[in-house]
Design an enzyme around this catalytic site. Structure first.
Site, PDB file in Angstrom:
ATOM      1  N   LYS A   1      30.384  -8.460  11.367  1.00 17.68           N
ATOM      2  CA  LYS A   1      31.265  -7.286  11.531  1.00 17.68           C
ATOM      3  C   LYS A   1      30.477  -6.096  12.072  1.00 17.68           C
ATOM      4  CE  LYS A   1      33.474  -5.590   7.782  1.00 17.68           C
ATOM      5  NZ  LYS A   1      33.261  -4.147   7.603  1.00 17.68           N
ATOM      6  N   SER A   2      29.323  -5.833  11.488  1.00 22.42           N
ATOM      7  CA  SER A   2      28.535  -4.663  11.932  1.00 22.42           C
ATOM      8  C   SER A   2      28.149  -4.800  13.402  1.00 22.42           C
ATOM      9  CB  SER A   2      27.249  -4.559  11.113  1.00 22.42           C
ATOM     10  OG  SER A   2      27.541  -4.255   9.788  1.00 22.42           O
TER      11      SER A   2
ATOM     12  N   ARG B   1      37.744   7.784   1.025  1.00 23.57           N
ATOM     13  CA  ARG B   1      36.280   7.625   1.129  1.00 23.57           C
ATOM     14  C   ARG B   1      35.606   8.878   1.694  1.00 23.57           C
ATOM     15  NH1 ARG B   1      34.945   1.902   3.575  1.00 23.57           N
ATOM     16  NH2 ARG B   1      32.908   2.451   2.716  1.00 23.57           N
TER      17      ARG B   1
ATOM     18  N   SER C   1      22.278   4.895   4.041  1.00 22.13           N
ATOM     19  CA  SER C   1      23.512   4.473   4.702  1.00 22.13           C
ATOM     20  C   SER C   1      23.288   4.215   6.186  1.00 22.13           C
ATOM     21  CB  SER C   1      24.596   5.548   4.530  1.00 22.13           C
ATOM     22  OG  SER C   1      25.655   5.296   5.435  1.00 22.13           O
TER      23      SER C   1
ATOM     24  N   GLN D   1      25.611   3.561   8.157  1.00 17.82           N
ATOM     25  CA  GLN D   1      26.691   4.216   8.901  1.00 17.82           C
ATOM     26  C   GLN D   1      26.311   5.646   9.256  1.00 17.82           C
ATOM     27  OE1 GLN D   1      30.221   3.741   6.520  1.00 17.82           O
ATOM     28  NE2 GLN D   1      30.393   1.560   6.995  1.00 17.82           N
TER      29      GLN D   1
ATOM     30  N   ASP E   1      26.817  -5.069   0.507  1.00 14.80           N
ATOM     31  CA  ASP E   1      28.201  -5.557   0.479  1.00 14.80           C
ATOM     32  C   ASP E   1      28.349  -6.832  -0.359  1.00 14.80           C
ATOM     33  OD1 ASP E   1      29.041  -3.475   2.081  1.00 14.80           O
ATOM     34  OD2 ASP E   1      28.822  -4.604   3.946  1.00 14.80           O
TER      35      ASP E   1
ATOM     36  N   LYS F   1      32.758   2.433  -1.771  1.00 15.62           N
ATOM     37  CA  LYS F   1      33.088   1.445  -0.728  1.00 15.62           C
ATOM     38  C   LYS F   1      34.627   1.368  -0.609  1.00 15.62           C
ATOM     39  CE  LYS F   1      28.892   0.334   0.361  1.00 15.62           C
ATOM     40  NZ  LYS F   1      28.388   0.748   1.680  1.00 15.62           N
TER      41      LYS F   1
ATOM     42  N   ARG G   1      33.649  -0.491  -6.398  1.00 11.96           N
ATOM     43  CA  ARG G   1      33.395  -1.922  -6.638  1.00 11.96           C
ATOM     44  C   ARG G   1      32.784  -2.201  -8.013  1.00 11.96           C
ATOM     45  NH1 ARG G   1      31.690  -3.633  -0.417  1.00 11.96           N
ATOM     46  NH2 ARG G   1      33.865  -3.871   0.251  1.00 11.96           N
TER      47      ARG G   1
ATOM     48  N   ARG H   1      36.492  -7.475  -0.039  1.00 19.18           N
ATOM     49  CA  ARG H   1      35.393  -8.183  -0.726  1.00 19.18           C
ATOM     50  C   ARG H   1      35.696  -8.418  -2.206  1.00 19.18           C
ATOM     51  NH1 ARG H   1      32.243  -8.824   3.554  1.00 19.18           N
ATOM     52  NH2 ARG H   1      31.885  -7.015   4.881  1.00 19.18           N
TER      53      ARG H   1
HETATM   54  C1  S3P Z   1      27.781  -0.917   7.555  1.00 22.38           C
HETATM   55  C2  S3P Z   1      27.012  -0.239   6.643  1.00 22.38           C
HETATM   56  C3  S3P Z   1      27.237  -0.284   5.186  1.00 22.38           C
HETATM   57  C4  S3P Z   1      28.153  -1.452   4.787  1.00 22.38           C
HETATM   58  C5  S3P Z   1      29.335  -1.574   5.688  1.00 22.38           C
HETATM   59  C6  S3P Z   1      28.903  -1.786   7.140  1.00 22.38           C
HETATM   60  C7  S3P Z   1      27.472  -0.792   9.002  1.00 22.38           C
HETATM   61  O1  S3P Z   1      27.846   0.925   4.775  1.00 22.38           O
HETATM   62  O2  S3P Z   1      28.596  -1.286   3.461  1.00 22.38           O
HETATM   63  O3  S3P Z   1      30.154  -2.655   5.298  1.00 22.38           O
HETATM   64  O4  S3P Z   1      27.978  -1.588   9.805  1.00 22.38           O
HETATM   65  O5  S3P Z   1      26.702   0.116   9.343  1.00 22.38           O
HETATM   66  P1  S3P Z   1      26.973   2.213   4.350  1.00 22.38           P
HETATM   67  O6  S3P Z   1      26.327   2.739   5.546  1.00 22.38           O
HETATM   68  O7  S3P Z   1      28.015   3.170   3.795  1.00 22.38           O
HETATM   69  O8  S3P Z   1      26.045   1.722   3.295  1.00 22.38           O
END
Ligand code: S3P
Length: 456
Positions: free
Chosen positions: A38-39, A139, A184, A186, A337, A364, A368, A415
């Site tokens: 996914k990422s 969020r 993070s 993200q 995750d 999340k 969770r 999840r």
């Molecule tokens: C992700 C980073 C993670 C992860 C998410 C996907 C990404 O989040 O939990 O499912 O693709 O960069 P965080 O950056 O909030 O930890």
């Protein structure tokens, strides 16, 4: 400050909940292939949309979250076409070339789409409104608003930094040096993506390493990006802005976060011997497999190779007796995750498993820690909730009771749904999950693969 009228949050999915009972109908055997990461899928679409010319992606995850990213990039001018299963063509507009979207960008359930796109757009002179489902609308977005505001972007919206939010990007933006206050990927990626169309050097300092797909892929597309480790051991990532990205051919490896459910299922269901092909094993993602091995899980890596600049192997997993452990909090970012499904494995292990340092799990798709505490307790596991983790006293291989009339609550969290499905396989009377719709955000083929692996 200008004020924008914010639309009300949408509530996805709009169809009624689909409850389902999960129970093992046999051991998990044979060979399966989980969908693309996914990422990496999100990032392939975003960077391809910013390259000049046509990129091709194979193995793209066609889950709702990634489709939300595709729709947003299309709304801003990229041409994106699906050729066949997992095979996509993207005609990019060049860094700085994105157009003003005409309607609000609907991010559905996807935090990754939202935060990364906020970064991408922050250094474009356009205005965009981000909306999402009830889970996403709770969020925290303050973590990206803060650095992106320092770069010059402007945000208005719901109080407390949640969706719906309207962002006004700026060009040229101001390059910053930003030390991540939370581990993070993200937030790191949002700042780096904003840096792409920013003059000068944008720097992110990462005290605790998180998944590094953005760095790998930015380099792959030809951006000038360096990573250094400073005296304190932090990663210092520098990106030179006003980058020109070259189109690429990308092969997306299988998602270790999706493979995780099948790995745990095969460990827990007696008689299982399952091969999961083509699983991405980037060290910033593969922490769960190390922890499960420490607990006694038979997980073998076969045919290790490189796919699209990422390490990949086939995983052979056999039923194993597991023993509880104290999970080192330092490993958390590499399996962030995967904690919900680790909690399920721990519920069947011999002895106690202690997890700590997991505050991030509370923000999340659901909280969770609370969701898994409630769900596992309902199906007969012995679980104690702490502020930053769960303590689980395992059953020493005895199946959970399950079979309760009440369904476990998934809180729009894919999840939680899949983890509790796995708990169902390790239960005497089955576990009913209240809503399986969220599974389609990341793993649309989950139920079909599971039925196939159990021979039904
Ligand atoms: C992700 C980073 C993670 C992860 C998410 C996907 C990404 O989040 O939990 O499912 O693709 O960069 P965080 O950056 O909030 O930890």
């Amino acid at each position: 400050m200008p004020s924008f009228e914010s639309p009300a949050p949408v509530s996805h999915p709009s169809s009624p909940a689909i409850p389902r009972q999960f129970i093992a109908t046999g051991p998990l055997t044979g060979r399966i292939r989980v969908p693309g990461d996914k990422s990496i899928s999100h990032r392939s679409l975003m960077l391809s949309a910013l390259a000049v010319g046509e990129s091709r992606v194979t193995g793209l995850l066609e889950g709702e979250d990634v489709l939300a990213t595709a729709a947003a990039m299309r709304a801003m001018g990229a041409q994106i076409e699906r050729q066949a299963d997992g095979e996509w063509r993207i005609h990019g507009v060049g860094v700085g070339g994105l157009m003003q979207p005409r309607t609000a960008l609907d991010m559905g359930n996807s935090g990754t789409s939202t935060r990364l796109l906020m970064g991408l757009l922050a250094s474009h002179a356009l205005t965009a409104t981000f909306i999402g489902d009830a889970s996403l609308s709770r969020r925290p977005m303050g973590r990206v608003i803060e650095p992106l505001s320092r770069m010059g972007a402007d945000f208005t919206g719901a109080p407390g930094g949640t969706l719906p939010l309207t962002m006004r990007g700026i060009a040229p933006a101001v390059p910053i040096e930003y030390r991540l206050p939370v581990a993070s990927a993200q937030v790191k990626s949002a700042v780096l993506l904003a840096g792409l169309n920013t003059p000068g050097v944008t720097t992110v300092i990462e005290p605790v390493p998180t998944r590094d797909h953005s760095e790998r892929m930015l380099r792959g597309f030809g951006a000038e990006l360096t990573v250094e480790i400073d005296e304190a051991g932090a990663r210092v990532i520098r990106l030179t802005g006003e980058a020109e990205l070259r189109p690429q051919t990308i092969v997306v490896p299988g998602d270790p976060s999706s493979a995780a459910f099948f790995v745990v299922a095969a460990l827990l269901v007696p008689g299982s011997d399952l091969v999961i092909e083509n699983v991405g094993l980037n060290p910033t993602r593969a922490g769960l497999f190390d922890v499960l091995r420490q607990m006694g899980g038979a997980i073998e890596e076969v045919n290790r190779r490189d796919v699209g600049g990422e390490p990949v192997a086939d995983l052979r997993v056999r039923h194993s007796a597991l023993t509880g452990i104290e999970v080192d909090p330092a490993i958390a970012p590499s399996m962030i995750d995967e904690f919900p499904v680790l909690f399920v494995a721990a519920a069947l292990a011999k002895g106690r498993t202690v997890t700590r340092g997991l505050d991030e799990l509370r923000v999340k798709e659901s909280d969770r820690i609370a969701a898994m505490h409630a769900a596992l307790t309902l199906v007969g596991a012995r679980v104690t909730e702490a502020e930053d983790g769960l303590i689980i006293d395992g059953s020493d291989g005895e199946p959970l009771s399950g079979g309760n009339n009440a369904a476990v609550s998934t809180h729009l969290d894919h999840r939680i749904a899949m983890s509790m499905a796995m708990a169902g396989l390790a239960s005497r009377h089955g576990v009913t999950v209240d809503d399986t719709r969220p599974i389609a955000t990341s793993f649309p083929t989950f139920e079909a693969l599971l039925a196939g692996a159990m021979g039904t």
